[in-house]
Design a protein around this motif. Structure first.
Motif, short mmCIF file in Angstrom:
data_model
loop_
_atom_site.label_atom_id
_atom_site.label_comp_id
_atom_site.label_asym_id
_atom_site.label_seq_id
_atom_site.Cartn_x
_atom_site.Cartn_y
_atom_site.Cartn_z
N TYR A 587 -19.54 6.57 42.22
CA TYR A 587 -18.17 6.12 42.50
C TYR A 587 -17.59 5.35 41.32
O TYR A 587 -16.39 5.45 41.03
CB TYR A 587 -18.15 5.25 43.75
N ASP A 588 -18.45 4.58 40.63
CA ASP A 588 -17.97 3.89 39.43
C ASP A 588 -17.52 4.90 38.37
O ASP A 588 -16.49 4.73 37.74
CB ASP A 588 -19.08 3.00 38.84
N PHE A 589 -18.33 5.96 38.22
CA PHE A 589 -18.00 6.97 37.21
C PHE A 589 -16.74 7.73 37.59
O PHE A 589 -15.85 7.95 36.74
CB PHE A 589 -19.17 7.94 37.05
N LEU A 590 -16.65 8.13 38.86
CA LEU A 590 -15.52 8.98 39.27
C LEU A 590 -14.24 8.18 39.51
O LEU A 590 -13.16 8.61 39.09
CB LEU A 590 -15.89 9.74 40.55
N PHE A 591 -14.38 7.05 40.18
CA PHE A 591 -13.18 6.35 40.64
C PHE A 591 -12.86 5.09 39.85
O PHE A 591 -11.72 4.89 39.44
CB PHE A 591 -13.32 6.02 42.13
N VAL A 592 -13.88 4.24 39.63
CA VAL A 592 -13.60 2.99 38.92
C VAL A 592 -13.33 3.25 37.45
O VAL A 592 -12.27 2.93 36.92
CB VAL A 592 -14.77 1.99 39.09
N ASN A 593 -14.34 3.88 36.79
CA ASN A 593 -14.15 4.17 35.36
C ASN A 593 -13.37 5.46 35.14
O ASN A 593 -12.69 5.60 34.12
CB ASN A 593 -15.52 4.28 34.66
N GLY A 594 -13.49 6.41 36.09
CA GLY A 594 -12.80 7.69 35.93
C GLY A 594 -11.33 7.58 36.28
O GLY A 594 -10.47 7.38 35.40
N LEU A 595 -11.03 7.67 37.58
CA LEU A 595 -9.64 7.58 37.99
C LEU A 595 -9.05 6.20 37.72
O LEU A 595 -7.86 6.08 37.46
CB LEU A 595 -9.53 7.90 39.49
N GLY A 596 -9.91 5.17 37.78
CA GLY A 596 -9.40 3.82 37.59
C GLY A 596 -9.10 3.51 36.13
O GLY A 596 -7.94 3.43 35.73
N LYS A 597 -10.15 3.38 35.34
CA LYS A 597 -9.94 2.96 33.95
C LYS A 597 -9.44 4.10 33.08
O LYS A 597 -8.40 3.98 32.43
CB LYS A 597 -11.25 2.40 33.39
N ARG A 598 -10.18 5.24 33.07
CA ARG A 598 -9.73 6.34 32.22
C ARG A 598 -8.41 6.92 32.74
O ARG A 598 -7.51 7.22 31.95
CB ARG A 598 -10.80 7.43 32.16
N GLY A 599 -8.35 7.09 34.04
CA GLY A 599 -7.09 7.58 34.60
C GLY A 599 -5.96 6.62 34.34
O GLY A 599 -4.83 7.03 34.02
N GLY A 600 -6.25 5.32 34.45
CA GLY A 600 -5.23 4.32 34.15
C GLY A 600 -4.81 4.37 32.69
O GLY A 600 -3.62 4.23 32.37
N SER A 601 -5.81 4.57 31.80
CA SER A 601 -5.48 4.67 30.38
C SER A 601 -4.61 5.89 30.11
O SER A 601 -3.64 5.83 29.34
CB SER A 601 -6.77 4.75 29.55
N LEU A 602 -4.97 7.02 30.74
CA LEU A 602 -4.16 8.24 30.56
C LEU A 602 -2.76 8.05 31.10
O LEU A 602 -1.77 8.45 30.47
CB LEU A 602 -4.84 9.42 31.26
N LEU A 603 -2.67 7.42 32.27
CA LEU A 603 -1.34 7.17 32.83
C LEU A 603 -0.56 6.19 31.96
O LEU A 603 0.65 6.33 31.79
CB LEU A 603 -1.47 6.62 34.25
N GLY A 604 -1.29 5.20 31.38
CA GLY A 604 -0.63 4.27 30.48
C GLY A 604 -0.11 4.97 29.24
O GLY A 604 1.01 4.71 28.78
N ALA A 605 -0.98 5.87 28.70
CA ALA A 605 -0.54 6.62 27.52
C ALA A 605 0.64 7.52 27.86
O ALA A 605 1.59 7.65 27.08
CB ALA A 605 -1.71 7.44 26.97
N PHE A 606 0.57 8.17 29.04
CA PHE A 606 1.68 9.03 29.46
C PHE A 606 2.95 8.20 29.64
O PHE A 606 4.04 8.62 29.24
CB PHE A 606 1.31 9.71 30.78
#
Length: 684
Positions: A587-606
């Motif tokens: 869950y850390d990989f998929l949601f916390v670091n994945g959708l959460g951090k990486r997804g947040g970074s991608l959304l931030g970049a977008f």
């Protein structure tokens, strides 16, 4: 006194206690109000907060007694219309008006729940007086406990889904406050946030299911929903979606796969909190909600199959994890997840009263086990690792014997509460699915094993307690041991309200089934089976439980070196179980670091590149166009205007020379003209 008409008062007692504690309780706590400089009035907190829950329990007993004398066993009290909306058309085209009352419903199902919540809740409050005696924030802790009981009572007494949702969200808030009570500990703060966030996922499903129910049925009141389902014809897919969304909400609150990960981390809160959450309140909310929605789930066999499958998988999943945990409270936490899986297994196969029966018996022995673990931790000065315990049997005898009772009860030994409800679940599952029955049976064996692994590591064998702690081991005070004794008695007697039919002990020993019958729509009678089959299955489940206890005794009290060798020989499986099947890491990989951090970074970049880029680009283009517009206006438009005026001025210049406006100039020009005229003719 007419208790039935005053059931709305039942939640108000703990609410009053919570308001007093959170508003003025600071002045009653000597640690918070300046120590010895103010009167030490902490005893008022110890008297007031448990007393409020006791008052609710006594009022509940009176209301349930009067309900038993009433035909139909159902009573509603509507205080006022809480929510009201404009008329709308349902999915079938019928005209409906949204209305949710501030209303209360007492029927056999809610009566069982309020007795569990207030009765077990009161014992936990009394226990907390001794357990939390030396902790800071004493008033705040009891304020949160009272608030928790208030919201749970609102949840189980509500007469509609909307008001139930208020209690549903309220217990979620209180769980966050209580799990993170030791907010100076990062692990406790993180656990509180984890419980809050994971539950929001399930809550979203519940909310969507409730809105879908409103759009299809036009109401959210329980009695009206049941009447609409009984008298209408609906598309199975719509009802299936509705029931699945409600079940998603239940998986969050009752910690079912895949939303089970928050519950073991809830152990970071004080032990009485663990007992309250795991035994009497929050985790049973999902079971109650599905049982309350039995009329809907009976019309959606596909969803019921999902409920049973998820429950069975959760039960055995949590049991396999509990096998290798070393924290005494964490073992019990995964045990709770597993037992909740049993309850959902019963709900899924249509045995609704059996699920509530297991909820009822589980409240006694699980509250007992958690409070006993708190007594052990109290005796060892905060130690929770079972590898640093052992040989405590004679040092804390009351704790030992009460925990012994709780352990054999949950293991399913005949005569104790857990045996009756677990055996009934297995029997009802056998009638529905042999595969799910086998999973349930295997879980029963694992349960007996890990519980007696815990007992042997904690109370028997050689002492592994650190010397500095061994010198201070002592039995808990009476405020802690008295609730243990009462709960141990309940763990023995509670199951006798639902003895197997083939025992032929009379209706009094099947009282819970007949009591709950009006709350659930009649299901199709199961196919007839010979009594020998049920006796055989009962004997098999008992044999599995005894085998689990005996094996645990052999491995952890007699041949104590074998478990380490087994762990080394089966290291991948042991590591998988010890690390909880890596759900947290996944869950850390998929949601916390994945959708959460990486997804947040991608959304931030977008956002910064595309969204902000579009806004900034629009601004730049606007400025450019305005610059061009200004230039055009200044040099072309204004230039043309200025050139026109200049040209007119240039054309008017000769006339301006002649047209001076002076009479003398004009006279001079006339004279000059006359002279020029005469001069021309004279010279000619």
């Amino acid at each position: 006194m007419n208790f039935l008409d005053h059931i709305w008062v039942i939640p108000l007692f703990p609410l009053l206690g919570a308001v007093l504690m959170l508003a003025v309780g600071r002045t009653l706590d000597p640690q918070e109000s300046g120590g010895h400089h103010r009167p030490p009035l902490k005893f008022l907190v110890s008297l007031l907060c448990p007393g409020m829950v006791l008052a609710s329990f006594l009022l509940s007993c009176g209301a349930v007694w009067q309900l038993s004398q009433k035909a139909g066993r159902i009573h509603q009290v509507v205080q006022f219309t809480w929510l009201a909306g404009m008329p709308f058309h349902t999915a079938s085209g019928a005209l409906a008006t949204f209305q949710a009352d501030w209303g209360f419903l007492l029927d056999p199902l809610s009566s069982v729940m309020i007795l569990v919540v207030t009765g077990i809740g009161f014992l936990i409050h009394v226990y907390s007086v001794g357990y939390m005696a030396h902790d800071g924030g004493y008033y705040r802790f009891f304020g949160y406990l009272n608030l928790f009981v208030f919201f749970m009572l609102m949840l189980v007494l509500a007469n509609n889904y909307a008001l139930l949702f208020v209690g549903w969200e309220g217990v979620g808030l209180c769980s966050y406050l209580l799990i993170g009570f030791y907010f100076h500990k990062k692990s406790a703060a993180d656990a509180g946030k984890k419980a809050f966030v994971v539950n929001r996922v399930g809550d979203a499903g519940f909310l969507l299911g409730m809105l879908l129910m409103l759009s299809v049925l036009g109401t959210v009141r329980f009695t009206d929903v049941n009447a609409a389902l009984a008298g209408g014809h609906f598309t199975p897919g719509v009802l299936g979606a509705m029931s699945l969304l409600l079940f998603l909400g239940a998986t969050g609150k009752s910690a079912q796969f895949p939303l089970h990960v928050w519950l073991p981390d809830a152990m970071e809160g004080p032990t009485p909190v663990s007992a309250l959450i795991h035994a009497a309140t929050m985790v049973t909310a999902g079971v109650y909600m599905v049982a309350r929605s039995a009329a809907l789930f009976q019309l959606t066999p596909g969803t019921s199959a999902v409920v049973a499958s998820v429950g069975a998988f959760t039960a055995i999943l949590a049991a396999t994890i509990a096998l290798t945990q070393n924290d005494i409270k964490r073992v019990l936490a995964y045990s709770t997840v597993s037992q909740l899986g049993y309850m959902f297994l019963a709900l899924g196969v249509g045995a609704y009263w059996v699920a509530v029966f297991h909820l009822f018996t589980h409240a006694f022995f699980k509250a007992l086990l958690f409070l006993c673990s708190g007594s052990v931790i109290h005796a060892l000065g905060g130690e929770q690792d079972m590898r640093h315990m052992g040989a405590l049997k004679n040092k804390i005898p009351i704790t030992h014997w009460t925990m012994f009772v709780g352990s054999i009860a949950i293991a399913g030994i005949p005569g104790l509460a857990g045996f009756f409800s677990k055996d009934e679940i297995l029997w009802q599952t056998w009638l529905s699915s042999r595969v799910l029955w086998f999973v349930g049976l295997a879980t029963a064996g694992l349960t007996a094993f890990y519980m007696w692994r815990m007992m042997n590591l904690t109370f028997y064998g050689k002492s592994r307690v650190a010397p500095e702690k061994a010198a201070h081991i002592h039995e808990s005070p009476a405020s802690m041991t008295a609730p243990l004794t009462v709960l141990a008695l309940g763990s023995v007697l509670a199951g006798w309200l639902g003895t197997p039919k083939l025992w032929h002990l009379g209706e009094s020993f099947r009282a819970l089934e007949s009591w709950l019958e009006p709350s659930f729509a009649a299901a199709a009678p199961p196919a007839e089976h010979p009594a020998s089959t049920e006796w055989l299955l009962m004997g098999l489940s008992v044999a599995v439980a005894v085998a689990g206890i005996a094996l645990a005794r052999y491995l952890y009290a007699i041949r104590t070196g074998i478990p380490d060798r087994i762990a080394a020989a089966c290291k991948p499986l042991y590591t998988l179980s010890y690390n909880k099947w890596y759900f947290d890491e996944i869950y850390d990989f998929l949601f916390v670091n994945g959708l959460g951090k990486r997804g947040g970074s991608l959304l931030g970049a977008f956002d910064s590149t595309v969204v902000d880029g579009g806004v900034n680009g629009a601004g730049w283009f606007t400025r450019l166009s305005s610059t061009v517009s200004i230039w055009w206006d200044t040099w072309i438009i204004d230039g043309a205007v200025r050139f026109g005026s200049f040209f007119v001025r240039m054309l008017s210049f000769p006339m301006c020379v002649l047209q001076t406006g002076r009479v003398q100039s004009y006279a001079l020009l006339v004279v000059a003209g006359v002279l020029a005229f005469f001069g021309y003719y004279v010279t000619r």
